[in-house]
Scaffold this active site. Structure first.
Site, mmCIF file in Angstrom:
data_model
loop_
_atom_site.group_PDB
_atom_site.id
_atom_site.type_symbol
_atom_site.label_atom_id
_atom_site.label_comp_id
_atom_site.label_asym_id
_atom_site.label_seq_id
_atom_site.Cartn_x
_atom_site.Cartn_y
_atom_site.Cartn_z
ATOM 1 C CB SER A 1 8.937 68.333 95.398
ATOM 2 O OG SER A 1 10.050 70.056 95.086
ATOM 3 C CG HIS A 2 15.087 67.458 92.938
ATOM 4 N ND1 HIS A 2 14.089 67.684 92.136
ATOM 5 C CD2 HIS A 2 16.159 67.381 92.903
ATOM 6 C CE1 HIS A 2 14.342 66.661 91.032
ATOM 7 N NE2 HIS A 2 15.923 66.795 91.906
ATOM 8 C CB SER A 3 11.659 70.891 98.310
ATOM 9 O OG SER A 3 11.344 71.785 99.455
#
Length: 130
Positions: free
Chosen positions: A10-12
């Site tokens: 994920s980007h997070s």
């Protein structure tokens, strides 16, 4: 490892970290690795993804799930960088629902193809009927 493993991208970092906690409660024997964020910010990094895959790789295989488009590009680059990139499949699945379905299937001792199918079938999930 006797089960297909999962890698969540994920980007997070917070998203994949929380999702990993959930999946570990559902199927504690299935290995799950994460790659999320870049140096405390949003984004993905091919080297982090490569390390995540290596940390859970076995002959049973690894299913990779991701959130957004550039995560796919970095996942593909990470797989290309691996010396042994056989039996690694990127699933075309929603991250949360797909990972949940995939970890349940993996915990049953299913093949990598069955785990991918379970994850990808989450695209058809209807949450609310009109």
């Amino acid at each position: 490892m006797k089960y297909v493993s999962l890698v969540l991208i994920s980007h997070s970092y917070e998203i994949v970290s929380g999702l990993k906690k959930l999946l570990n409660q559902v199927q504690p024997e299935v290995s799950v690795a994460i790659a999320g964020g870049v140096e405390g910010d949003i984004g993905t990094n091919a080297l982090d993804i490569k390390e995540a895959i290596e940390s859970v790789y076995s002959e049973k295989g690894v299913v990779v799930l991701f959130d957004l488009g550039s995560a796919l590009i970095n996942a593909e680059m990470a797989i290309e960088m691996l010396e042994n990139n056989e039996n690694i499949i990127i699933a075309d699945a929603p991250l949360v629902e797909g990972a949940y379905a995939a970890v349940v299937e993996a915990g049953l001792g299913s093949s990598i193809e069955e785990v991918v199918r379970a994850g990808e079938s989450a695209k058809e999930l209807i949450k609310i009927n009109d």
